[in-house]
Design a protein around this motif. Structure first.
Motif, short mmCIF file in Angstrom:
data_model
loop_
_atom_site.label_atom_id
_atom_site.label_comp_id
_atom_site.label_asym_id
_atom_site.label_seq_id
_atom_site.Cartn_x
_atom_site.Cartn_y
_atom_site.Cartn_z
N PRO A 266 22.06 28.58 5.60
CA PRO A 266 21.07 27.77 4.86
C PRO A 266 20.78 26.45 5.57
CG PRO A 266 23.23 27.52 3.85
CD PRO A 266 23.40 28.50 4.98
N THR A 269 19.43 23.47 3.59
CA THR A 269 20.44 22.82 2.76
C THR A 269 21.33 21.91 3.60
OG1 THR A 269 20.47 24.69 1.23
CG2 THR A 269 22.39 23.25 1.22
N GLY A 377 22.40 28.81 -0.99
CA GLY A 377 21.45 29.09 0.08
C GLY A 377 21.74 30.39 0.79
N THR A 378 23.03 30.74 0.89
CA THR A 378 23.42 31.97 1.57
C THR A 378 23.15 33.20 0.72
OG1 THR A 378 25.16 30.76 2.74
CG2 THR A 378 25.32 33.14 2.74
N GLN A 388 15.72 24.20 -3.31
CA GLN A 388 16.79 23.36 -2.77
C GLN A 388 16.78 21.98 -3.40
OE1 GLN A 388 16.60 23.30 1.54
NE2 GLN A 388 16.17 25.49 1.61
#
Length: 423
Positions: A266, A269, A377-378, A388
């Motif tokens: 990510p 992020t 995010g992953t 985000q």
């Protein structure tokens, strides 16, 4: 306007600007930071050096390792097995995640190794069952925040040494009880805020016969977590570097393709966390954080001392390590503050410092919050800049609510607990 107040105002304005314009707040923070260093007589080098290489290493290392594990399907399968074990009793999952965090941290490793595991597992499990993933990740972190205060953790060693320098001994049982109480209360608050009670049964149910056993590749990938923990605990390797080593060995062993795993990181992020952290560091150097702490300290009395010192520890923890700075610095001060204020137990103040320094870790600028962001995010598809920024704001809001919880719980109970257990 004084420089410290101006710096604090610019930081708050940056967060709001990025949120309302739906732009990655890390990018905005670095742009504002570039202007700030000129306003405050600093240099670009100071801003660049404020971009935390340690946080970068931690975020990239851990997300890379779990991207490798996720690519094998091991993490999703583990989450399915957890969901299957609880059946339709979906209310058991938050309790199980809290307990898992407490145990993983409390048996000896402390909070940092547990942070590498719990957010990723909580987010994956939440997505399988239908809970808000942020809610379950926070509850998992509250568990490890409580567990970090058992007498066998690195945190206990540091706090006990700091307390001993002030002539106080065997303080950890009081701090453990207080920290557990505060995190349990905060867990209930989070459960209510995110309406966890509305989920009556999992969105997906699995029969035990439908869940396949782990393949050899999946078990090998999960062993990477064990290797990371061994490197951290036995050989004292930095958490990010330990994760890199584990992930690299798995890739070299053919468990996953490095290119695909790196694409899954990510990056938005990571930029968000590092950029905001750099701007906050500039604000701290100018005196913005000290300004807030000083304003809080100026109104301390026997009634307000415990909650206010907890809030002060939380604010300091936003810009420094709880283990490296907050606890060694503030714990020895508690005895003198108790003497000066009067009518308050020194151990109650120490417990408030422990809670404040820990719960501030859910801020997106701190390791706990950053790893939740990274786990989201992953695992979440199409994790756009808007999502985000919204998650960043939610974590920031929860950190602020955490300060309120610290104030209320510590103010009402910590002194009483200290008098019963230590007085």
């Amino acid at each position: 306007m004084e420089m410290d107040l101006l710096a604090l105002s610019l930081f708050i304005a940056t967060i709001f600007l990025a949120f309302f314009r739906k732009v990655n707040v890390g990018i905005v923070a670095l742009a504002v930071g570039t202007a700030c260093v000129r306003i405050f007589g600093m240099t670009d080098k100071q801003l660049v050096s404020a971009i935390s290489s340690s946080m970068f290493c931690t975020l990239v290392g851990i997300t890379f390792l779990f991207a490798v594990i996720k690519s094998t399907g091991a993490l999703d399968l583990l989450a399915k097995k957890i969901v299957t074990a609880t059946g339709k009793k979906v209310w058991l999952l938050p309790i199980a995640i809290y307990a898992a965090g407490f145990i993983v941290a409390g048996v000896g490793p402390g909070a940092i190794p547990a942070l590498a595991i719990i957010p990723a597992l909580a987010v994956t499990t939440a997505l399988q069952v239908g809970y808000n993933p942020l809610m379950l990740a926070l509850i998992g972190e509250f568990g490890l925040i409580a567990g970090r205060m058992t007498s066998v953790t690195p945190e206990a060693a540091i706090i006990s040494a700091a307390a001993a320098s002030a002539g106080m001994y065997n303080v950890m049982p009081v701090i453990l009880v207080c920290q557990t109480l505060a995190t349990l209360v905060f867990s209930v608050v989070v459960y209510i805020v995110f309406k966890g009670y509305q989920l009556k049964e999992p969105i997906r149910t699995y029969e035990a016969v439908e869940i396949p056993p782990f393949t050899r590749t999946q078990l090998t990938s999960l062993s990477g977590v064990l290797l990371m923990l061994i490197l951290m605990i036995v050989f004292h390797v930095n958490i990010g570097l330990a994760a890199f080593i584990s992930g690299t060995l798995l890739v070299l062993g053919g468990v996953a393709q490095d290119g695909e795993c790196l694409k899954a990181l990510p990056w938005g992020t990571i930029i968000m966390v590092l950029g905001v952290g750099a701007l906050l560091s500039v604000v701290d150097k100018v005196g913005g954080i000290k300004l807030m702490s000083a304003a809080i300290s100026s109104i301390m009395n026997s009634t307000t001392a415990v909650p206010l010192i907890g809030i002060s520890a939380g604010l300091l923890s936003l810009v420094s390590s709880a283990l490296g700075v907050v606890y060694p610095t503030m714990m020895p001060m508690c005895y003198d503050i108790a003497v000066q204020v009067g009518g308050v137990e020194p151990v109650a103040l120490m417990a408030a410092v422990g809670v404040g320094g820990s719960l501030a870790g859910i801020s997106p600028m701190s390791t706990g919050g950053a790893l939740i962001l990274a786990a989201m995010g992953t695992n979440i598809k199409d994790f756009t800049a808007t999502k985000q920024t919204k998650l960043f704001a939610e974590l920031l809001m929860m950190a602020c609510i955490g300060l309120v919880v610290i104030a209320v719980v510590s103010g009402l109970t910590f002194n009483l607990i200290a008098e019963i257990m230590y007085g």
